[in-house]
Design a protein around this motif. Structure first.
Motif, short mmCIF file in Angstrom:
data_model
loop_
_atom_site.label_atom_id
_atom_site.label_comp_id
_atom_site.label_asym_id
_atom_site.label_seq_id
_atom_site.Cartn_x
_atom_site.Cartn_y
_atom_site.Cartn_z
N ALA A 17 5.17 94.60 61.39
CA ALA A 17 6.02 94.49 60.21
C ALA A 17 7.32 93.75 60.54
N PHE A 18 7.90 94.04 61.70
CA PHE A 18 9.17 93.39 62.05
C PHE A 18 8.98 91.96 62.51
N LYS A 19 7.80 91.67 63.05
CA LYS A 19 7.48 90.27 63.39
C LYS A 19 7.46 89.43 62.10
N VAL A 177 4.05 96.48 75.46
CA VAL A 177 3.83 95.26 74.68
C VAL A 177 4.43 95.42 73.29
N GLN A 178 4.15 96.55 72.63
CA GLN A 178 4.64 96.75 71.26
C GLN A 178 6.16 96.90 71.24
N MET A 179 6.69 97.60 72.25
CA MET A 179 8.15 97.77 72.30
C MET A 179 8.83 96.42 72.48
N GLN A 180 8.30 95.61 73.39
CA GLN A 180 8.87 94.28 73.61
C GLN A 180 8.78 93.44 72.34
N ASN A 181 7.65 93.52 71.64
CA ASN A 181 7.50 92.79 70.38
C ASN A 181 8.57 93.20 69.38
N TYR A 182 8.82 94.51 69.29
CA TYR A 182 9.84 94.99 68.35
C TYR A 182 11.23 94.51 68.77
N VAL A 183 11.52 94.59 70.08
CA VAL A 183 12.83 94.16 70.57
C VAL A 183 13.06 92.69 70.21
N THR A 184 12.04 91.87 70.44
CA THR A 184 12.15 90.44 70.16
C THR A 184 12.30 90.17 68.66
N ALA A 185 11.54 90.89 67.86
CA ALA A 185 11.55 90.63 66.41
C ALA A 185 12.79 91.19 65.73
N SER A 186 13.26 92.35 66.18
CA SER A 186 14.35 93.01 65.45
C SER A 186 15.70 92.32 65.70
#
Ligand code: 1PZ
Length: 206
Positions: A17-19, A177-186
């Motif tokens: 969702a945040f991506k 992986v998911q945490m990094q994705n959220y960090v990058t997107a948010s």
């Protein structure tokens, strides 16, 4: 069975969702909609409940503010126009205003961002230090003594990282992986929201 239920992978849902929101921000071609922002923000609530009963009060406050934005999305299209309405009505800082709630929800998203960053660089099975750092950085400057004391007490009843991973239906590497994705997107989304406030000289430290 659990694999196919919609809430089986809350972290994955959050990062997807945040991506999407980050793509909107990064494209610079369209504004962020209240509906997609509030929908994505609502996915964070289950994370707060994972932290246990001590943080129930945080969850209730966060959910109420996200619900207010969901309600706003039925009549207001973009975050920009939502803020501009409050500017015109002189209700930006009014308790319960959409714009005030947006600033609080933004902080919640920022807390999760710092928390995930800290979890990824911290050894061991405790999430106390990562969560304390995130709280100190994001919320503590805005909370009075009583709330800060309650949060400090709650830090002693947190689940371990392993317990959290089981509740979230992840293992160490899939969670990273998911945490990094959220960090990058948010990060760009949070900056975008801060810019909405700062470009209107509304401040973000209140
Ligand atoms: C969830 C545990 C993580 C660490 C602590 C997170 C924040 C805990 C503090 C909760 C306090 C809730 C009590 C109410 C606070 C309100 O005074 C303020 C201002 O609200 P207003 O005056 O505008 O109505 N509310 C907030 O600061 C928003 C708090 C939201 C907390 C969201 C946490 C998200 C954490 C996710 C963790 C995975």
């Amino acid at each position: 069975m659990a694999e196919t239920s919609p809430d089986a992978k809350p972290l994955r849902k959050i990062s997807v969702a945040f991506k999407d929101l980050a793509d909107t921000v990064n494209s610079q071609s369209s504004d962020v909609e209240v509906a997609s922002f509030s929908q994505a923000s609502s996915l964070v609530s289950p994370l707060i409940s994972c932290l246990g009963i001590a943080f129930k009060f945080a969850e209730i406050d966060y959910v109420a503010k996200v619900d207010d934005l969901v309600e706003a999305s039925k009549s207001i299209h973009t975050l920009q126009s939502m803020i501009d309405r409050d500017v015109q009505a002189n209700t930006v800082r009014k308790v319960g205003s959409h714009t005030r709630n947006l600033l609080r929800v933004k902080r919640g998203l920022d807390l999760v961002r710092v928390l995930f960053e800290q979890i990824m660089v911290t050894d061991g099975d405790s999430i106390k230090d990562p969560l304390s750092k995130a709280y100190e950085e994001v919320f503590a400057p805005h909370h009075g003594w009583a709330i800060r004391m309650a949060v400090a007490a709650g830090m002693y009843t947190l689940p371990t990282k392993q317990q959290l991973l089981i509740t979230l239906n992840e293992d160490e590497s899939s969670a990273s992986v998911q945490m990094q994705n959220y960090v990058t997107a948010s990060a760009p989304l949070i900056q975008y929201i801060e810019k909405l406030f700062l470009s209107r000289e509304l401040g973000i430290d209140w």
